[in-house]
Design an enzyme around this catalytic site. Structure first.
Site, PDB file in Angstrom:
ATOM      1  N   ASP A 215       0.859  -1.186   0.000  1.00  0.00           N
ATOM      2  CA  ASP A 215       0.000   0.000   0.000  1.00  0.00           C
ATOM      3  C   ASP A 215       0.896   1.236   0.000  1.00  0.00           C
ATOM      4  OD1 ASP A 215      -3.013   0.901   0.746  1.00  0.00           O
ATOM      5  OD2 ASP A 215      -1.576   2.227   1.712  1.00  0.00           O
ATOM      6  N   ILE A 216       0.555   2.222  -0.832  1.00  0.00           N
ATOM      7  CA  ILE A 216       1.325   3.463  -0.884  1.00  0.00           C
ATOM      8  C   ILE A 216       1.024   4.285   0.366  1.00  0.00           C
ATOM      9  CG2 ILE A 216       1.752   5.593  -2.177  1.00  0.00           C
ATOM     10  CD1 ILE A 216       0.871   4.091  -4.698  1.00  0.00           C
ATOM     11  N   ASN A 223      -2.403  12.772  -2.959  1.00  0.00           N
ATOM     12  CA  ASN A 223      -3.379  12.976  -4.032  1.00  0.00           C
ATOM     13  C   ASN A 223      -4.115  14.299  -3.858  1.00  0.00           C
ATOM     14  OD1 ASN A 223      -4.178  11.571  -6.390  1.00  0.00           O
ATOM     15  ND2 ASN A 223      -6.151  11.093  -5.487  1.00  0.00           N
ATOM     16  N   ASP A 232      -2.171   9.779 -10.282  1.00  0.00           N
ATOM     17  CA  ASP A 232      -2.128   8.682 -11.257  1.00  0.00           C
ATOM     18  C   ASP A 232      -0.687   8.311 -11.594  1.00  0.00           C
ATOM     19  OD1 ASP A 232      -4.852   8.658 -11.305  1.00  0.00           O
ATOM     20  OD2 ASP A 232      -5.063   9.596 -13.275  1.00  0.00           O
ATOM     21  N   GLU A 258      -4.926   2.351  -4.006  1.00  0.00           N
ATOM     22  CA  GLU A 258      -3.464   2.472  -4.006  1.00  0.00           C
ATOM     23  C   GLU A 258      -2.794   1.205  -3.495  1.00  0.00           C
ATOM     24  OE1 GLU A 258      -4.920   4.367  -0.121  1.00  0.00           O
ATOM     25  OE2 GLU A 258      -5.611   4.120  -2.178  1.00  0.00           O
TER      26      GLU A 258
END
Length: 355
Positions: A215-216, A223, A232, A258
């Protein structure tokens, strides 16, 4: 990843963006308009975003016709099946035409056989003039057969080329249905189907199998700060790092939002941890820059959870344990890999809404 709280916050953020666009453009707040702008906010359909951006740059708004076209092109649930049906129908038509040509050829062959049989009967009693007529008939029949065989050969060659092209087209459509359009990784459907299959195989063959869930870190904040187009690019960068560190039978997929998942067949836990750390380091090594302005945006990091298959495990059980390890990595400070045997997994309260 995603607890219900995470998912609620993430989807509400997309909904707010969608409603904001509708309000800014003074469009009717219809379900169809909301669907278009919600899809735009998620960034899951990059071509959809490109089309909308191009229309807005020319006209500054979307017409009802634009919305209808976007929905039918990108969002219609029947679009993919229609394309598959279309290709399948063309294959059937091509085969029908070939079979019709074969029927004609068979009929011509039968006629030729009958003519030859007649010649065989007539030859013993034939005089010179009759022989001339018989020979001319044989030559004529042979030429007809040659012409028919040539036409059949041409048609079969053309059909072979056409069917090969249709097979390639069908493969493209199939790949599109199993690929995430933004990252070019496998999509959730392909991941679910593949994991069920490899879990069954691993149990049957008594082979090892490991799963990474990544997971980011702080993606929502990133974002919101830099915008969805930049978001993106972050997703693509992370996906590229994942893709470059898997090989062979490994399967990399976008699990949702994500979060990414990597299936590692015939891989023990510690080896899977090494793969996860390679991916983590690859992501962290890349510095981000906004193309439009040249602004340096810093670096991103990911957290990784690793689990390995146990006797009697289902695919969902394996996912749940890998997800628990991922939450543990988040709780422990992010930008790290946590597996089932690490002490971080047993410390700390159950996770809630971490990003």
């Amino acid at each position: 990843m995603g607890t219900s709280g995470d998912e609620h916050e993430r989807t509400m953020a997309f909904a707010e963006i969608a409603l904001g666009q509708i309000k800014a453009l003074r469009q009717p707040a219809t379900p169809r308009n909301f669907e278009v702008w919600y899809s735009y906010a998620t960034g899951y359909h990059p071509t959809l975003n490109e089309v909308i951006n191009e229309i807005l740059s020319r006209r500054g708004r979307l017409t009802e016709a634009d919305v209808e076209h976007i929905c039918s092109t990108f969002l219609s649930p029947t679009r993919l099946s229609e394309r598959i049906d279309h290709v399948g129908s063309r294959v059937v038509d091509e085969i029908d035409q070939v079979m019709a040509m074969v029927d004609v050829a068979i009929g011509s062959t039968s006629t030729c056989s009958e003519n030859l049989a007649g010649v065989s009967r007539d030859l013993p009693a034939a005089d010179r003039n009759d022989l001339r007529t018989i020979v001319e008939s044989l030559v004529h029949t042979a030429k007809e057969m040659e012409t028919m065989n040539h036409k059949l050969e041409e048609r079969l060659t053309a059909s072979k080329l056409e069917i090969n092209q249709l097979q390639r087209h069908l493969e493209v459509v199939r790949n599109e249905s199993l690929t995430d359009p933004l990252t070019s990784l496998s999509n959730r459907k392909f991941f679910d189907d593949s994991l069920d299959k490899v879990v069954t195989e691993a149990h049957a063959e008594k082979e090892s199998l490991s799963l990474l869930m990544t997971d980011i870190d702080h993606f929502k904040t990133f974002n919101d700060t830099y915008g969805h187009l930049t978001g993106d690019q972050v997703l693509r960068l992370a996906a590229l790092s994942v893709k470059q560190n898997v090989k062979g039978r490994d399967i990399a997929a976008r699990y949702g939002g994500e979060e990414f998942a990597v299936i590692l067949p015939n891989t023990v836990l510690r080896s899977a941890v090494t793969v996860g750390d390679h991916i983590r380091r690859a992501v962290m090594s890349k510095e981000l820059m906004k193309r439009s302005t040249g602004e340096h945006l810093g670096r991103i990091t990911i957290s990784v959870g690793v689990a390995t298959l146990r006797p009697g495990d289902t695919a969902q059980a394996l996912i749940a344990r890998a997800d628990s390890c991922l939450y543990a990595a988040k709780r422990a400070g992010r930008n790290r890999v946590v597996c089932e045997t690490d002490p971080e997994l047993s410390t700390g309260a159950p996770a809630a809404a971490v990003a």
